[in-house]
Structure formats: structure tokens, C-alpha cells
Design a protein around this motif. Structure first.
Motif, PDB file in Angstrom:
ATOM      1  N   ASP A   1       0.831  -1.202   0.000  1.00 38.72           N
ATOM      2  CA  ASP A   1       0.000   0.000   0.000  1.00 38.72           C
ATOM      3  C   ASP A   1       0.874   1.264   0.000  1.00 38.72           C
ATOM      4  O   ASP A   1       0.570   2.240  -0.706  1.00 38.72           O
ATOM      5  CB  ASP A   1      -0.915  -0.002   1.215  1.00 38.72           C
ATOM      6  N   ARG A   2       1.909   1.260   0.800  1.00 37.06           N
ATOM      7  CA  ARG A   2       2.777   2.454   0.855  1.00 37.06           C
ATOM      8  C   ARG A   2       3.474   2.682  -0.484  1.00 37.06           C
ATOM      9  O   ARG A   2       3.611   3.817  -0.949  1.00 37.06           O
ATOM     10  CB  ARG A   2       3.809   2.302   1.977  1.00 37.06           C
ATOM     11  N   ILE A   3       3.918   1.581  -1.112  1.00 32.35           N
ATOM     12  CA  ILE A   3       4.602   1.714  -2.406  1.00 32.35           C
ATOM     13  C   ILE A   3       3.627   2.204  -3.472  1.00 32.35           C
ATOM     14  O   ILE A   3       3.925   3.106  -4.250  1.00 32.35           O
ATOM     15  CB  ILE A   3       5.238   0.378  -2.809  1.00 32.35           C
ATOM     16  N   ALA A   4       2.454   1.607  -3.516  1.00 32.20           N
ATOM     17  CA  ALA A   4       1.467   1.987  -4.524  1.00 32.20           C
ATOM     18  C   ALA A   4       1.043   3.441  -4.354  1.00 32.20           C
ATOM     19  O   ALA A   4       0.906   4.181  -5.343  1.00 32.20           O
ATOM     20  CB  ALA A   4       0.262   1.062  -4.439  1.00 32.20           C
ATOM     21  N   ASP A   5       0.833   3.857  -3.101  1.00 33.80           N
ATOM     22  CA  ASP A   5       0.471   5.257  -2.864  1.00 33.80           C
ATOM     23  C   ASP A   5       1.603   6.191  -3.294  1.00 33.80           C
ATOM     24  O   ASP A   5       1.359   7.257  -3.880  1.00 33.80           O
ATOM     25  CB  ASP A   5       0.153   5.473  -1.387  1.00 33.80           C
ATOM     26  N   GLY A   6       2.827   5.792  -3.009  1.00 35.93           N
ATOM     27  CA  GLY A   6       3.968   6.614  -3.401  1.00 35.93           C
ATOM     28  C   GLY A   6       4.121   6.709  -4.903  1.00 35.93           C
ATOM     29  O   GLY A   6       4.450   7.775  -5.447  1.00 35.93           O
ATOM     30  N   MET A   7       3.869   5.599  -5.604  1.00 36.41           N
ATOM     31  CA  MET A   7       3.970   5.605  -7.066  1.00 36.41           C
ATOM     32  C   MET A   7       2.947   6.555  -7.675  1.00 36.41           C
ATOM     33  O   MET A   7       3.204   7.227  -8.682  1.00 36.41           O
ATOM     34  CB  MET A   7       3.769   4.193  -7.609  1.00 36.41           C
ATOM     35  N   GLY A   8       1.781   6.641  -7.061  1.00 42.83           N
ATOM     36  CA  GLY A   8       0.744   7.516  -7.580  1.00 42.83           C
ATOM     37  C   GLY A   8       1.124   8.978  -7.506  1.00 42.83           C
ATOM     38  O   GLY A   8       0.544   9.813  -8.216  1.00 42.83           O
ATOM     39  N   LEU A   9       2.071   9.322  -6.655  1.00 44.03           N
ATOM     40  CA  LEU A   9       2.483  10.718  -6.500  1.00 44.03           C
ATOM     41  C   LEU A   9       3.673  11.091  -7.380  1.00 44.03           C
ATOM     42  O   LEU A   9       4.053  12.268  -7.433  1.00 44.03           O
ATOM     43  CB  LEU A   9       2.857  10.971  -5.024  1.00 44.03           C
ATOM     44  N   LEU A  10       4.261  10.099  -8.049  1.00 50.48           N
ATOM     45  CA  LEU A  10       5.440  10.383  -8.862  1.00 50.48           C
ATOM     46  C   LEU A  10       5.055  11.130 -10.133  1.00 50.48           C
ATOM     47  O   LEU A  10       4.041  10.821 -10.769  1.00 50.48           O
ATOM     48  CB  LEU A  10       6.145   9.073  -9.230  1.00 50.48           C
ATOM     49  N   GLU A  11       5.866  12.117 -10.496  1.00 51.51           N
ATOM     50  CA  GLU A  11       5.678  12.852 -11.743  1.00 51.51           C
ATOM     51  C   GLU A  11       6.545  12.189 -12.807  1.00 51.51           C
ATOM     52  O   GLU A  11       7.765  12.322 -12.809  1.00 51.51           O
ATOM     53  CB  GLU A  11       6.075  14.315 -11.560  1.00 51.51           C
ATOM     54  N   VAL A  12       5.908  11.491 -13.708  1.00 48.84           N
ATOM     55  CA  VAL A  12       6.658  10.659 -14.653  1.00 48.84           C
ATOM     56  C   VAL A  12       6.404  11.016 -16.111  1.00 48.84           C
ATOM     57  O   VAL A  12       6.870  10.322 -17.003  1.00 48.84           O
ATOM     58  CB  VAL A  12       6.317   9.166 -14.427  1.00 48.84           C
ATOM     59  N   GLY A  13       5.710  12.052 -16.382  1.00 48.82           N
ATOM     60  CA  GLY A  13       5.443  12.412 -17.766  1.00 48.82           C
ATOM     61  C   GLY A  13       4.052  12.976 -17.906  1.00 48.82           C
ATOM     62  O   GLY A  13       3.123  12.601 -17.151  1.00 48.82           O
ATOM     63  N   GLN A  14       3.894  13.862 -18.863  1.00 44.06           N
ATOM     64  CA  GLN A  14       2.609  14.534 -19.027  1.00 44.06           C
ATOM     65  C   GLN A  14       1.500  13.527 -19.331  1.00 44.06           C
ATOM     66  O   GLN A  14       1.602  12.707 -20.232  1.00 44.06           O
ATOM     67  CB  GLN A  14       2.718  15.561 -20.162  1.00 44.06           C
ATOM     68  N   GLY A  15       0.454  13.593 -18.532  1.00 45.01           N
ATOM     69  CA  GLY A  15      -0.699  12.728 -18.751  1.00 45.01           C
ATOM     70  C   GLY A  15      -0.477  11.297 -18.333  1.00 45.01           C
ATOM     71  O   GLY A  15      -1.279  10.426 -18.675  1.00 45.01           O
ATOM     72  N   SER A  16       0.601  11.012 -17.621  1.00 43.22           N
ATOM     73  CA  SER A  16       0.901   9.631 -17.223  1.00 43.22           C
ATOM     74  C   SER A  16       0.908   9.521 -15.711  1.00 43.22           C
ATOM     75  O   SER A  16       1.328  10.429 -15.005  1.00 43.22           O
ATOM     76  CB  SER A  16       2.263   9.192 -17.768  1.00 43.22           C
ATOM     77  N   ALA A  17       0.435   8.380 -15.217  1.00 39.24           N
ATOM     78  CA  ALA A  17       0.494   8.061 -13.789  1.00 39.24           C
ATOM     79  C   ALA A  17       0.879   6.596 -13.670  1.00 39.24           C
ATOM     80  O   ALA A  17       0.562   5.783 -14.549  1.00 39.24           O
ATOM     81  CB  ALA A  17      -0.846   8.328 -13.124  1.00 39.24           C
ATOM     82  N   LEU A  18       1.568   6.263 -12.595  1.00 43.23           N
ATOM     83  CA  LEU A  18       2.074   4.906 -12.431  1.00 43.23           C
ATOM     84  C   LEU A  18       1.256   4.141 -11.407  1.00 43.23           C
ATOM     85  O   LEU A  18       0.857   4.683 -10.367  1.00 43.23           O
ATOM     86  CB  LEU A  18       3.539   4.931 -11.977  1.00 43.23           C
ATOM     87  N   ASP A  19       0.996   2.890 -11.741  1.00 37.54           N
ATOM     88  CA  ASP A  19       0.526   1.944 -10.746  1.00 37.54           C
ATOM     89  C   ASP A  19       1.119   0.595 -11.096  1.00 37.54           C
ATOM     90  O   ASP A  19       1.802   0.443 -12.110  1.00 37.54           O
ATOM     91  CB  ASP A  19      -0.991   1.905 -10.637  1.00 37.54           C
TER      92      ASP A  19
END
Length: 546
Positions: free
Chosen positions: A486-504
Motif C-alpha cells: 500500500d505504501r509503495i502503490a500510494d507513493g507511485m501515484g504521487l510520482l511525476e513521470v510524464g505529461q498525462g501519465s500516472a504509475l501503478d
């Protein structure tokens, strides 16, 4: 051809010294110039040769000491009383200067008749032979003095030779003084050559020490051992009693001692030169000589705002060439000119500010230290990369395989279970397609930092390849694994990785119980659970009990 009449009257000056004796003296001093290089042997031999060839009972040789800016009596020949009174006695140039007044100069020597110089003005120690003065106006008086300078080829004064008690009992003639001056020139050349030979020997020792350090670079990878060799080489070859090598700890901004001779750890750690900002304030171009920074003590204290430093030199001298509480440091730079460390030296054995040649040698030792540090860092980097992914700095598949086998073995032996988590990034290909591979690399680096910042010290994170990762959580079960995910997934959601992109990501978990399973079976189970999570569209799936 015959002559008639009486021979011309003899001058009442000293009879001419035997020509053979003079030539023998010149030849002997010339031989010493060519053969003797040790001043302790050379000076008594020169004094004896001068006395024997010129007919003096006493010869005294004083040499200039740059560290003290004075002249010290180094040898006394011919009189035990004179030796006891004068040996080791010191006289400054200011005390010599009145004795070498131009009015006393004759044939390059300085002859001071007793009645033409007020010896009461001379407050230094002197020796007067115990003999009765003669009424003869040409006789040598016990308070007469005769000096001859010993000059370097470039003109500066190496020392002074004094002679006394002429065997004839008479003052020397002009011819005698010319011969004495010639002998002094040869003697000065001998002293000059001996001092040059001593300097050459020091230089040779420095080169041998450098070679020794170079050999050690190929023999050992132990950084502290290499740096200690550098310290010992500087001490033995260049004559500094205290030497330390300190390397920059980037996290604290302090220079950390890695090797030292002479200084204690407490003395090094107590100095004010340990901070990077302090070092940078001292690296002023005006103090730089041959890549070293030689700073007068007062200037160093002013720059650092110190009333008194924690450590002060003890091997100080006086005069224009003397070491006097100086600070001497040699910076160590990496290939980008970044400061990675510093060498400090102090307590010069000869009490002199080092010459350019000596500073050049010191810089060469510093270069060896830099090479040692660079070599050790490269070795550590190679060793690190053998087990780590260069992009994320996480463990690689090789390290993962070894750690998983180790944990399975520990679980079987000690009954300590653990959790294995495998996950990959959802939509990673789309991220690369939309933003380029550089954005994908930045995302992987960010995930690596996230994992390292989330896990406990006892846990481990690995990049198995591409966008696939694995985690090993010691002594953990399903609840602990779920909390980490849960902590990793929540942290990944906050990463800025590119316009219009989000990580999970999709996570698969396998729990190794006491007794455990085979490592490959455990990995297959966690991998299968990860694909179950992908198909189900859930964050996590748990493999059947192993």
C-alpha cells in the motif's frame, strides 16, 4: 747567472709558506670536493687541510642555517680549548657584519688587527688563545682575527671559516691571504656540492617512496593501506613529521581522516580544518605553489576567524625561510575537479618552508593519493555493479537469486518465514511511447528511490529486468506485505513521470513458511500471483501457502 752583493733583506712579515704545502692543501681540498659528500666528514677534513697547508694552529668553520637565519660553528680543528668554547656556538649575520667591514678586507679575506677593532662592541662568545703578545709589529696578536667567507657559486653566503694561531707567530702576507682565499673557494665548492648531494639524496628517496606507493596501488585494493603508504612516504622522503589524508564525506560535508602518521586521531578531529567550507576558504590562488597551498599561520587564522588554532606547529624556526606556524594542505580532486579530499602536512624536520622542488614532490604524492582513491572508488563501483542495477541502484537478478536462496535456507533452518513480493509497472510501454525512453528511465529511477525509502534496513529490493521488481521482507507475513504494498502503490501515484501519465503496479505475494519451499518454486508462485492481480484488476494477489 750569478749575483753579487748581499741578498735582499727579508720582510718582517710572515715567511712565505712552503709552495709544496700550499699545493698539497689545494689538491687535498680539491680531492674533498670530488669525493666527500657527507658534511660531517667533509668539514673536519677541510679544516685540517687548511691548517696543515697554511700553517695555522686552529681552523673554525661555521655554516649558515636557513631555518634559524644564523651561522653555527660546525667544526673546530686544532685546539681542544677552542673546540670546547666554540663548537655549536651561533652568531647571526647582524653579529658577523661588523667583522666583515670593507676596511678589513684583504685578498678576499678579512683581517682584523687587535688594535683596529673595538672588541667590546662584540657581545657574542669568542675564544682568545692563551699566549703572550709580542712587541714585534708584524707578530700575530692573540686578539687578532682572520675570517674568510665561504660563498655559493651564486654569491650567497654558505658559511665562514676562521683561522688562528699561525705557527710562524706572524701575521699572514698578502700572498698567504690570496692562497687562503683560494682554499676557501674550494672549500665553499665542497660544502655546496655536499649540500646539493644531500638534496639529491632526499629527491631520490622521494622518488623511491613514490615508486613504492605506485607498486602498492597494484598490490592491494585496501584504500586505508594505500593512503597510509602515502603518509609514510611523505614523512620519510620529504621530512614532515605529521601527515594526514582526509576524504570528503558528502553527506556531512566533513573531511574524514583515513590515514595519518605523527598526528593522533583526537588532534586531527579537533582541528578547525575538517569542514569543506573551511577548506574552500583556504584554497586562495595567492597561496598556491605547485598545486599546494602554503598559508602563513596569521593569514589562516584571520580567514577562519580563529584567535588560536586547536593545533599549532612545534617545529618552527626564525628568519625569512623558516617555517613559522604555517598551514600546508594539498587538495585532492576527481576528474571533474571536484574536491574529494585533502592532505595536511606539518612539523617540517628542517624547520624550513618547503622549496618549490619539495612542493612538486608533495604534489606528486598527492596525485598518488588521488589515484589510490580513484582506483578504490572504481573497484567499489565495479563490485557494486556486479550485484546492482546501474539505473535504479537496486539489487540485480544475480543478487536477488542469491538473497532468495539465503532466505529460504534461513527459513528452513531457523523457522523464520518471509514474504516475497513481485510486481511490474502497469502501462510502462505506453509511458515510453508517449514520452520517450528517457522518461521511462526517470520513472524507473524514481521507483528505485521510492523502494529504498520505504523498506526497512533488513528488507531488500531488486530490479529483475525491464519494469519488473522484487522485494524480500524478512520475518513478514501477509499483513506486513500488504502494508508495504500500500505504501509503495500510494507513493507511485504521487510520482511525476510524464505529461498525462500516472504509475501503478500489480503485486504478487508469496509467503515462505517455516520449512520453506524451493526458491524457484517460490518465485513462480509470486509471479503467478502477480498475473492473477493483473487479470483481476486488483492491486495485489496472494499465492497459495508455500
Amino acid at each position: 747567472m750569478s749575483t753579487t752583493g748581499p741578498p735582499p733583506p727579508e720582510s718582517k712579515a710572515q715567511p712565505a709558506i712552503d709552495t709544496v704545502a700550499r699545493l698539497a692543501g689545494l689538491l687535498e681540498v680539491t680531492r674533498l670536493v670530488r669525493s666527500e659528500t657527507d658534511l660531517e666528514t667533509l668539514l673536519p677534513a677541510i679544516a685540517a687541510a687548511v691548517c696543515d697547508s697554511m700553517g695555522f694552529g686552529v681552523a673554525v668553520i661555521s655554516l649558515y642555517r636557513p631555518a634559524w637565519d644564523d651561522f653555527r660553528v660546525e667544526t673546530v680543528h686544532g685546539s681542544e680549548e677552542a673546540r670546547a668554547a666554540l663548537l655549536g656556538h651561533e652568531r647571526t649575520w647582524e653579529e658577523w657584519e661588523p667583522l666583515m667591514d670593507a676596511k678589513f678586507e684583504r685578498q678576499g679575506c678579512y683581517l682584523l688587527p687587535w688594535d683596529q677593532f673595538d672588541w667590546s662592541q662584540d657581545k657574542t662568545l669568542s675564544w682568545v688563545p692563551a699566549r703572550e703578545p709580542s712587541d714585534d709589529p708584524d707578530a700575530w696578536h692573540p686578539e687578532d682575527a682572520l675570517f674568510v667567507p665561504l660563498r655559493h657559486a651564486d654569491g650567497h653566503l654558505l658559511g665562514v671559516m676562521s683561522v688562528d694561531e699561525p705557527v710562524s707567530g706572524l701575521r699572514p702576507s698578502e700572498e698567504d691571504l690570496r692562497v687562503l682565499s683560494a682554499l676557501a673557494e674550494h672549500a665553499a665548492q665542497a660544502v655546496q656540492d655536499a649540500q646539493a648531494a644531500a638534496e639529491a639524496a632526499r629527491h631520490r628517496t622521494a622518488l623511491e617512496s613514490l615508486l613504492h606507493v605506485s607498486v602498492r596501488l597494484t598490490e592491494t585494493r585496501a584504500l586505508e593501506t594505500l593512503l597510509l603508504s602515502v603518509c609514510e612516504g611523505i614523512r620519510s622522503a620529504l621530512g614532515f613529521a605529521n601527515v594526514s589524508v582526509e576524504l570528503l564525506d558528502a553527506a556531512s560535508g566533513r573531511m574524514v581522516p583515513k590515514a595519518a602518521v605523527g598526528w593522533t586521531v583526537d588532534e586531527i578531529e579537533g582541528t578547525q580544518g575538517g569542514q569543506l567550507m573551511t577548506i574552500e576558504r583556504l584554497l586562495e590562488p595567492g597561496f598556491e605553489v605547485e598545486g599546494c597551498y602554503l598559508i602563513p599561520g596569521e593569514d589562516a587564522r584571520t580567514r577562519l576567524g580563529l584567535d588560536r588554532p586547536a593545533y599549532e606547529s612545534a617545529q618552527n624556526g626564525r628568519g625569512p625561510h623558516a617555517w613559522n606556524h604555517h598551514w600546508l594542505l594539498i587538495p585532492l580532486h576527481d576528474r571533474t575537479r571536484g574536491l574529494i579530499g585533502v592532505i595536511w602536512v606539518d612539523e617540517p624536520v628542517d624547520r624550513l618552508v618547503p622549496s618549490r622542488d619539495r612542493l612538486q614532490a608533495l604534489r606528486m604524492f598527492a596525485n598518488q593519493a588521488t589515484t589510490a582513491v580513484s582506483s578504490a572508488m572504481q573497484f567499489e563501483q565495479m563490485r557494486f555493479l556486479a550485484d546492482h542495477d546501474p539505473l535504479t541502484r537496486l539489487g540485480n537478478r544475480r543478487a536477488f537469486t542469491a538473497r532468495l536462496a539465503e532466505e529460504v535456507s534461513r527459513a528452513a533452518r531457523y523457522g523464520q518465514g518471509f514474504a516475497l513480493i513481485v510486481f511490474d509497472i502497469n502501462g510502462f510501454k505506453a509511458l515510453n511511447d508517449a514520452n520517450g525512453h528517457h522518461a521511462g528511465d526517470e520513472a524507473l529511477e524514481a521507483i528505485g528511490e521510492l523502494l529504498l525509502g520505504t523498506l526497512r534496513r533488513s528488507d531488500a529490493a531488486f530490479r529483475l529486468g525491464g519494469d519488473e521488481f522484487a522485494l524480500i521482507l524478512e520475518e513478514s507475513g501477509e499483513d506486513q506485505a500488504r502494508g508495504v504494498i500500500d505504501r509503495i502503490a500510494d507513493g507511485m501515484g504521487l510520482l511525476e513521470v510524464g505529461q498525462g501519465s500516472a504509475l501503478d503496479a500489480s503485486f504478487g505475494v508469496a509467503i515462505a513458511r517455516a520449512g520453506g519451499a524451493h526458491p524457484e518454486a517460490l518465485l513462480r508462485a509470486a509471479d503467478a500471483a502477480m498475473y492473477d492481480a493483473k487479470r483481476a484488476g486488483t492491486r495485489m494477489a496472494l499465492a497459495p501457502a508455500a
